[in-house]
Design a protein around this motif. Structure first.
Motif, PDB file in Angstrom:
ATOM      1  N   GLY A   8       0.796  -1.216   0.000  1.00 21.55           N
ATOM      2  CA  GLY A   8       0.000   0.000   0.000  1.00 21.55           C
ATOM      3  C   GLY A   8       0.824   1.258   0.000  1.00 21.55           C
ATOM      4  N   TYR A   9       0.184   2.319   0.526  1.00 18.07           N
ATOM      5  CA  TYR A   9       0.704   3.667   0.368  1.00 18.07           C
ATOM      6  C   TYR A   9       0.606   4.447   1.670  1.00 18.07           C
ATOM      7  CZ  TYR A   9      -0.077   2.099  -4.340  1.00 18.07           C
ATOM      8  OH  TYR A   9      -0.067   1.342  -5.479  1.00 18.07           O
ATOM      9  N   VAL A  10       1.610   5.303   1.895  1.00 16.34           N
ATOM     10  CA  VAL A  10       1.630   6.197   3.043  1.00 16.34           C
ATOM     11  C   VAL A  10       1.618   7.615   2.483  1.00 16.34           C
ATOM     12  CG1 VAL A  10       2.837   6.856   5.153  1.00 16.34           C
ATOM     13  CG2 VAL A  10       3.000   4.494   4.310  1.00 16.34           C
ATOM     14  N   SER A  11       0.665   8.422   2.959  1.00 14.91           N
ATOM     15  CA  SER A  11       0.496   9.790   2.464  1.00 14.91           C
ATOM     16  C   SER A  11       0.825  10.802   3.548  1.00 14.91           C
ATOM     17  CB  SER A  11      -0.956  10.011   2.017  1.00 14.91           C
ATOM     18  OG  SER A  11      -1.325   9.088   1.040  1.00 14.91           O
ATOM     19  N   GLY A  12       1.093  12.025   3.119  1.00 10.11           N
ATOM     20  CA  GLY A  12       1.404  13.127   4.021  1.00 10.11           C
ATOM     21  C   GLY A  12       2.775  13.680   3.681  1.00 10.11           C
ATOM     22  N   LYS A  13       3.425  14.248   4.680  1.00  7.42           N
ATOM     23  CA  LYS A  13       4.806  14.718   4.490  1.00  7.42           C
ATOM     24  C   LYS A  13       5.705  13.529   4.789  1.00  7.42           C
ATOM     25  CE  LYS A  13       8.231  18.083   5.795  1.00  7.42           C
ATOM     26  NZ  LYS A  13       8.643  19.077   6.778  1.00  7.42           N
ATOM     27  N   VAL A  14       5.937  12.706   3.752  1.00  5.95           N
ATOM     28  CA  VAL A  14       6.672  11.454   3.935  1.00  5.95           C
ATOM     29  C   VAL A  14       7.879  11.331   2.993  1.00  5.95           C
ATOM     30  CG1 VAL A  14       4.720  10.189   4.906  1.00  5.95           C
ATOM     31  CG2 VAL A  14       5.020  10.223   2.428  1.00  5.95           C
ATOM     32  N   GLN A  15       8.165  12.378   2.262  1.00  8.81           N
ATOM     33  CA  GLN A  15       9.366  12.387   1.432  1.00  8.81           C
ATOM     34  C   GLN A  15      10.281  13.494   1.922  1.00  8.81           C
ATOM     35  OE1 GLN A  15       8.777  12.266  -2.820  1.00  8.81           O
ATOM     36  NE2 GLN A  15       7.328  10.580  -2.677  1.00  8.81           N
ATOM     37  N   GLY A  16      11.584  13.228   1.921  1.00  9.54           N
ATOM     38  CA  GLY A  16      12.560  14.207   2.375  1.00  9.54           C
ATOM     39  C   GLY A  16      12.655  14.286   3.894  1.00  9.54           C
TER      40      GLY A  16
END
Length: 91
Positions: A8-16
């Protein structure tokens, strides 16, 4: 316990924010196999495979993530275990 697999997928501020690497560290500490990768839309895609209790612990951790992350949603669906060994960060 049975071996399970979630994708699945994790959303939000999750990159960087060191999310994939932190997920790898958590997975390795729980003996969960799989991978994590960034998507162009800002989400992180994950595949988690291992003993059910360990995978569920990692699922709970994903909802928090590392300190600088701000997770807004975790959407995971069960799938047939893939027989993956180890956890990697995909590019």
């Amino acid at each position: 316990m049975a071996r399970i697999c979630l994708h699945g997928y994790v959303s939000g501020k999750v990159q960087g924010v060191y999310f994939r690497q932190s997920t790898q560290e958590q997975a390795e500490s729980l003996d969960v196999d799989g991978w994590a990768r960034n998507l162009d839309d800002g989400r992180v895609e994950v595949l988690l495979e291992g003993e059910e209790g360990a995978v569920r612990e990692l699922e709970k951790w994903l909802a928090r993530g590392p300190v600088k992350a701000k997770v807004t949603a975790v959407e995971l669906e069960p799938m047939t275990p893939q027989g993956i060994a180890g956890f990697i960060v995909r590019r």
